[in-house]
Scaffold this motif. Sequence first.
Motif, PDB file in Angstrom:
ATOM      1  N   HIS A  92       0.824  -1.212   0.000  1.00 26.73           N
ATOM      2  CA  HIS A  92       0.000   0.000   0.000  1.00 26.73           C
ATOM      3  C   HIS A  92       0.858   1.262   0.000  1.00 26.73           C
ATOM      4  O   HIS A  92       0.417   2.302  -0.461  1.00 26.73           O
ATOM      5  N   GLU A  93       2.096   1.163   0.466  1.00 23.65           N
ATOM      6  CA  GLU A  93       2.982   2.330   0.469  1.00 23.65           C
ATOM      7  C   GLU A  93       3.326   2.776  -0.957  1.00 23.65           C
ATOM      8  O   GLU A  93       3.538   3.957  -1.196  1.00 23.65           O
ATOM      9  N   THR A  94       3.402   1.825  -1.891  1.00 23.47           N
ATOM     10  CA  THR A  94       3.733   2.204  -3.265  1.00 23.47           C
ATOM     11  C   THR A  94       2.652   3.076  -3.877  1.00 23.47           C
ATOM     12  O   THR A  94       2.938   3.918  -4.723  1.00 23.47           O
ATOM     13  N   VAL A  95       1.413   2.885  -3.434  1.00 23.96           N
ATOM     14  CA  VAL A  95       0.301   3.676  -3.948  1.00 23.96           C
ATOM     15  C   VAL A  95       0.132   4.969  -3.150  1.00 23.96           C
ATOM     16  O   VAL A  95      -0.053   6.041  -3.718  1.00 23.96           O
ATOM     17  N   LEU A  96       0.219   4.858  -1.826  1.00 24.11           N
ATOM     18  CA  LEU A  96      -0.049   6.014  -0.969  1.00 24.11           C
ATOM     19  C   LEU A  96       1.130   6.982  -0.871  1.00 24.11           C
ATOM     20  O   LEU A  96       0.928   8.188  -0.739  1.00 24.11           O
ATOM     21  N   ARG A  97       2.348   6.474  -0.925  1.00 23.08           N
ATOM     22  CA  ARG A  97       3.558   7.299  -0.797  1.00 23.08           C
ATOM     23  C   ARG A  97       4.616   6.832  -1.793  1.00 23.08           C
ATOM     24  O   ARG A  97       5.664   6.294  -1.408  1.00 23.08           O
ATOM     25  N   PRO A  98       4.343   6.999  -3.092  1.00 22.02           N
ATOM     26  CA  PRO A  98       5.246   6.425  -4.100  1.00 22.02           C
ATOM     27  C   PRO A  98       6.670   6.978  -4.064  1.00 22.02           C
ATOM     28  O   PRO A  98       7.629   6.214  -4.169  1.00 22.02           O
ATOM     29  N   LYS A  99       6.828   8.281  -3.905  1.00 26.17           N
ATOM     30  CA  LYS A  99       8.181   8.845  -3.929  1.00 26.17           C
ATOM     31  C   LYS A  99       9.021   8.307  -2.776  1.00 26.17           C
ATOM     32  O   LYS A  99      10.169   7.891  -2.972  1.00 26.17           O
ATOM     33  N   GLU A 100       8.453   8.295  -1.587  1.00 31.19           N
ATOM     34  CA  GLU A 100       9.190   7.806  -0.419  1.00 31.19           C
ATOM     35  C   GLU A 100       9.533   6.327  -0.560  1.00 31.19           C
ATOM     36  O   GLU A 100      10.628   5.882  -0.209  1.00 31.19           O
ATOM     37  N   THR A 101       8.585   5.557  -1.106  1.00 36.34           N
ATOM     38  CA  THR A 101       8.815   4.126  -1.291  1.00 36.34           C
ATOM     39  C   THR A 101       9.903   3.888  -2.334  1.00 36.34           C
ATOM     40  O   THR A 101      10.807   3.068  -2.131  1.00 36.34           O
ATOM     41  N   LEU A 102       9.843   4.611  -3.436  1.00 37.90           N
ATOM     42  CA  LEU A 102      10.877   4.485  -4.457  1.00 37.90           C
ATOM     43  C   LEU A 102      12.245   4.885  -3.917  1.00 37.90           C
ATOM     44  O   LEU A 102      13.256   4.257  -4.249  1.00 37.90           O
ATOM     45  N   GLY A 110      21.202   0.657  -3.773  1.00 43.44           N
ATOM     46  CA  GLY A 110      22.440   1.410  -3.944  1.00 43.44           C
ATOM     47  C   GLY A 110      22.501   2.167  -5.259  1.00 43.44           C
ATOM     48  O   GLY A 110      23.573   2.314  -5.847  1.00 43.44           O
ATOM     49  N   VAL A 111      21.358   2.639  -5.711  1.00 46.40           N
ATOM     50  CA  VAL A 111      21.310   3.410  -6.954  1.00 46.40           C
ATOM     51  C   VAL A 111      20.776   4.805  -6.666  1.00 46.40           C
ATOM     52  O   VAL A 111      20.053   5.027  -5.701  1.00 46.40           O
ATOM     53  N   THR A 112      21.147   5.728  -7.526  1.00 47.44           N
ATOM     54  CA  THR A 112      20.674   7.098  -7.414  1.00 47.44           C
ATOM     55  C   THR A 112      19.642   7.335  -8.499  1.00 47.44           C
ATOM     56  O   THR A 112      19.859   6.966  -9.656  1.00 47.44           O
ATOM     57  N   CYS A 113      18.541   7.932  -8.125  1.00 46.72           N
ATOM     58  CA  CYS A 113      17.488   8.219  -9.090  1.00 46.72           C
ATOM     59  C   CYS A 113      17.187   9.717  -9.070  1.00 46.72           C
ATOM     60  O   CYS A 113      17.248  10.350  -8.024  1.00 46.72           O
ATOM     61  N   SER A 114      16.861  10.230 -10.226  1.00 43.28           N
ATOM     62  CA  SER A 114      16.598  11.659 -10.366  1.00 43.28           C
ATOM     63  C   SER A 114      15.193  12.001  -9.882  1.00 43.28           C
ATOM     64  O   SER A 114      14.313  11.140  -9.801  1.00 43.28           O
ATOM     65  N   GLU A 115      14.990  13.268  -9.605  1.00 40.37           N
ATOM     66  CA  GLU A 115      13.649  13.746  -9.243  1.00 40.37           C
ATOM     67  C   GLU A 115      12.674  13.508 -10.389  1.00 40.37           C
ATOM     68  O   GLU A 115      11.505  13.207 -10.153  1.00 40.37           O
ATOM     69  N   ASP A 116      13.159  13.625 -11.625  1.00 34.08           N
ATOM     70  CA  ASP A 116      12.316  13.375 -12.791  1.00 34.08           C
ATOM     71  C   ASP A 116      11.832  11.921 -12.791  1.00 34.08           C
ATOM     72  O   ASP A 116      10.667  11.647 -13.091  1.00 34.08           O
ATOM     73  N   TYR A 117      12.721  10.991 -12.457  1.00 32.25           N
ATOM     74  CA  TYR A 117      12.356   9.576 -12.374  1.00 32.25           C
ATOM     75  C   TYR A 117      11.268   9.378 -11.323  1.00 32.25           C
ATOM     76  O   TYR A 117      10.261   8.722 -11.572  1.00 32.25           O
ATOM     77  N   PHE A 118      11.477   9.955 -10.133  1.00 33.51           N
ATOM     78  CA  PHE A 118      10.478   9.834  -9.065  1.00 33.51           C
ATOM     79  C   PHE A 118       9.133  10.398  -9.511  1.00 33.51           C
ATOM     80  O   PHE A 118       8.081   9.807  -9.265  1.00 33.51           O
ATOM     81  N   ALA A 119       9.169  11.553 -10.178  1.00 31.49           N
ATOM     82  CA  ALA A 119       7.928  12.191 -10.621  1.00 31.49           C
ATOM     83  C   ALA A 119       7.196  11.330 -11.646  1.00 31.49           C
ATOM     84  O   ALA A 119       5.973  11.132 -11.550  1.00 31.49           O
ATOM     85  N   LYS A 120       7.926  10.782 -12.621  1.00 32.15           N
ATOM     86  CA  LYS A 120       7.301   9.956 -13.654  1.00 32.15           C
ATOM     87  C   LYS A 120       6.718   8.672 -13.051  1.00 32.15           C
ATOM     88  O   LYS A 120       5.604   8.266 -13.407  1.00 32.15           O
ATOM     89  N   CYS A 121       7.463   8.050 -12.171  1.00 31.41           N
ATOM     90  CA  CYS A 121       6.961   6.818 -11.534  1.00 31.41           C
ATOM     91  C   CYS A 121       5.748   7.114 -10.660  1.00 31.41           C
ATOM     92  O   CYS A 121       4.774   6.342 -10.653  1.00 31.41           O
ATOM     93  N   ARG A 123       3.507   9.313 -11.024  1.00 32.19           N
ATOM     94  CA  ARG A 123       2.316   9.576 -11.832  1.00 32.19           C
ATOM     95  C   ARG A 123       1.601   8.288 -12.240  1.00 32.19           C
ATOM     96  O   ARG A 123       0.386   8.293 -12.431  1.00 32.19           O
ATOM     97  N   ILE A 124       2.330   7.192 -12.406  1.00 29.16           N
ATOM     98  CA  ILE A 124       1.669   5.957 -12.825  1.00 29.16           C
ATOM     99  C   ILE A 124       1.204   5.111 -11.644  1.00 29.16           C
ATOM    100  O   ILE A 124       0.469   4.158 -11.815  1.00 29.16           O
ATOM    101  N   LEU A 125       1.650   5.458 -10.439  1.00 24.55           N
ATOM    102  CA  LEU A 125       1.232   4.736  -9.229  1.00 24.55           C
ATOM    103  C   LEU A 125       0.093   5.503  -8.583  1.00 24.55           C
ATOM    104  O   LEU A 125       0.290   6.360  -7.738  1.00 24.55           O
TER     105      LEU A 125
END
Length: 166
Positions: A92-102, A110-121, A123-125
């Motif tokens: 349920h965290e992936t739906v309710l709090r996607p950015k924090e979960t990602l 151990g990977v770095t993701c951009s704010e753009d990646y978080f924003a795009k992901c 939007r689909i969750l």
Amino acid sequence: MDVNQGRVLLEEISQVVQVPMKFIHVTRNPFDNISTMVLRATGSRYAVREEGVKINNITVLDRAIASYFGKAASNQRVRERYGDAVIDIPGHETVLRPKETLQRLCDHLGVTCSEDYFAKCSRILYGAPSVTRDKVVWTEEQKARVTKMMKNYTFLKEYSFDEYPN
């Protein structure tokens, strides 16, 4: 697949890929998982979308409970073998709090993701977590049995029959 076959398979994969193993364990309320198993087993997933329709099949529900906790035991063995390489992500965290979960997932891997990646992901969750426990008739004994069995697994400790994702 039995326990030893699974262990051997994971070891073979580890030797082939030659990178540290990481596991993402997405959890869901056991009462909802088990109920969904019942709906699938009875071919009722679409029928219960009508208001008031519930599946009442104690035998199928008992089989689903046993199957679910067999799978939980397998997940527990992976956890015991790989320790901190396993991360629990409440579904349920992936739906309710996607950015924090990602972000937690990226940190774990151990990977770095951009704010753009978080924003795009993010939007689909969308939507709401799936709650199916109300679509199956549970006896008080079945609820108590599942609640007791859940106590054997730390990754299930936050769940109960009466609590809903928020």
